[in-house]
Scaffold this active site. Structure first.
Site, PDB file in Angstrom:
ATOM      1  N   LYS A 159       0.803  -1.240  -0.013  1.00  0.00           N
ATOM      2  CA  LYS A 159      -0.053   0.002   0.312  1.00  0.00           C
ATOM      3  C   LYS A 159       1.028   1.052   0.113  1.00  0.00           C
ATOM      4  CE  LYS A 159      -3.627   2.505   2.591  1.00  0.00           C
ATOM      5  NZ  LYS A 159      -4.462   2.410   3.487  1.00  0.00           N
ATOM      6  N   LYS A 178      -2.432  -1.737  -3.822  1.00  0.00           N
ATOM      7  CA  LYS A 178      -3.286  -0.316  -3.516  1.00  0.00           C
ATOM      8  C   LYS A 178      -2.221   1.005  -3.838  1.00  0.00           C
ATOM      9  CE  LYS A 178      -6.029   1.970  -0.253  1.00  0.00           C
ATOM     10  NZ  LYS A 178      -6.879   1.961   0.886  1.00  0.00           N
TER      11      LYS A 178
HETATM   12  C1  PBG Z   1      -6.788   3.862   5.848  1.00  0.00           C
HETATM   13  C2  PBG Z   1      -7.546   3.441   4.601  1.00  0.00           C
HETATM   14  C3  PBG Z   1      -7.484   4.411   3.543  1.00  0.00           C
HETATM   15  C4  PBG Z   1      -8.113   3.793   2.358  1.00  0.00           C
HETATM   16  C5  PBG Z   1      -8.404   2.649   2.840  1.00  0.00           C
HETATM   17  N1  PBG Z   1      -8.208   2.383   4.066  1.00  0.00           N
HETATM   18  C6  PBG Z   1      -6.766   5.580   3.553  1.00  0.00           C
HETATM   19  C7  PBG Z   1      -5.541   6.025   4.057  1.00  0.00           C
HETATM   20  O1  PBG Z   1      -4.567   5.114   3.853  1.00  0.00           O
HETATM   21  O2  PBG Z   1      -5.161   7.273   4.171  1.00  0.00           O
HETATM   22  C8  PBG Z   1      -8.105   4.542   1.176  1.00  0.00           C
HETATM   23  C9  PBG Z   1      -9.403   3.704   0.332  1.00  0.00           C
HETATM   24  C10 PBG Z   1      -9.486   4.879  -0.937  1.00  0.00           C
HETATM   25  O3  PBG Z   1      -8.869   5.948  -1.180  1.00  0.00           O
HETATM   26  O4  PBG Z   1     -10.446   4.660  -1.820  1.00  0.00           O
HETATM   27  N2  PBG Z   1      -6.560   2.860   6.535  1.00  0.00           N
END
Ligand code: PBG
Length: 330
Positions: A196, A254
């Site tokens: 991620k 992601k």
């Molecule tokens: C946070 C989380 C995020 C997303 C999913 N879980 C945002 C982040 O890491 O700040 C993002 C999902 C999206 O942008 O659609 N744990």
């Protein structure tokens, strides 16, 4: 001139094109992320995500019934937590009567076949908007893992099928796996956000949950000490292989579209299922262009999801899941 090999022969008409088609998108590939809030019979639109709502539990259950009828068989859950329930440790996240836990139970009661995947991360519950507990101005990896295990156990207790830790702490997959085994939840799966990246494409999501890191000189202003650097690719493989070794059942990459090189590379290297998150910013870009008449909404949705699958995804988390299901069922 004689051209012996003509690729256009197999593109002559729709029938021949369908015979040689390599990738087919179906509703089996879709996971719908869902935002839930307190209250009843209410939904609020999210301006940067046209067509997506925060809903109260009763309307969320109805939405899940509808999704399931359309062939979308998995939902990924996010809670909008009110400010008075937030603290540094995210204590509310393991409240067995909390909104997440109640939502998991309600969906499993109403739609037992729906695969319920709660997000496991502290940010919506954190006064600082971080995915970890802050100790001396830093995100504290190991204290966070302890909290994530408590949160995971309360999700499992509520009936979750697959936990989706999205926090990027080191060692949390083995911590959660150990907690689940010791707690008797041997059949609860872990879908690990293994690679991620710290991405600007999460903006609309953070506004939907009011979960962005808070402006405060004493805490990190972004998530770069735990989420990956987008300049890196080899490091993604290292992250993925560690999560596989720690006992993850499914590996997540992601964001999606700008990161398909990573998806293709991981696909070559592992045989576990791969999930790809077509994130909020990707959805917002598509919707903004479509609303301006600059893109064909329906065609762009099917094309982008099919290309994510072509790169190697077994399942795609996408805010367009319902729209895609409608299109695929036509
Ligand atoms: C946070 C989380 C995020 C997303 C999913 N879980 C945002 C982040 O890491 O700040 C993002 C999902 C999206 O942008 O659609 N744990």
């Amino acid at each position: 001139m004689i051209i012996y090999s003509r690729n256009r022969r197999l593109r002559t008409n729709a029938s021949i094109r369908s015979l040689v088609q390599e990738t087919v998108l179906t509703t089996n590939d879709l996971v719908m992320p869902i935002f839930v809030m307190e209250g009843s019979n209410t939904q609020e639109s999210i301006p940067s995500m046209p067509g997506i709502y925060r809903r109260t539990l009763d309307l969320t259950v109805k939405e899940c019934q509808e999704l399931y009828r359309m062939g979308v068989k998995a939902v990924n859950l996010y809670m909008k937590v009110s400010e008075n329930l937030k603290d540094n440790k995210g204590t509310e996240s393991w409240n067995n009567n909390g909104l997440m836990q109640t939502t998991i139970k309600a969906i499993k009661d109403a739609v037992p076949g729906m695969i319920v995947m709660p997000d496991v991360a502290l940010d919506p519950y954190s006064i600082y908007g971080h995915d970890g507990i802050i100790t001396n101005g830093k995100v504290d990896n190991d204290a966070t893992n302890d909290a994530l295990v408590k949160m995971s156990l309360s999700h499992a207790e509520a009936g979750a099928d697959i936990l989706a830790p999205s926090d990027m702490m080191d060692g949390r997959v083995s911590a959660i796996r150990t907690g689940l085994e010791e707690g008797g939840f041997t059949d609860v799966g872990i879908l690990s956000y293994a690679a991620k990246y710290a991405s600007s494409f999460y903006g609309p999501f953070r506004s939907a949950l009011d979960s962005a890191p808070k402006e405060n000189a004493d805490i990190p202003k972004d998530k770069k000490t735990y989420q990956m650097d987008f300049h890196n690719s080899r490091e993604a493989m290292d992250e993925v292989l560690k999560d596989v070794a720690e006992g993850a059942d499914i590996i997540m990459i992601k964001p999606g579209m700008p990161y398909l090189d990573i998806v293709a590379k991981v696909r070559e290297a592992i045989d576990l299922p791969i999930a790809v998150y077509n994130v909020s910013g990707e959805y917002a870009m598509l919707k903004a262009a479509a609303q301006n008449g600059w893109l064909d909404n329906d065609k762009a949705i099917i094309e982008s999801l099919t290309c994510i699958k072509r790169a190697g995804a077994d399942m795609i988390f996408t805010y367009a899941a319902k729209e895609a299901a409608i299109l695929l069922n036509q």
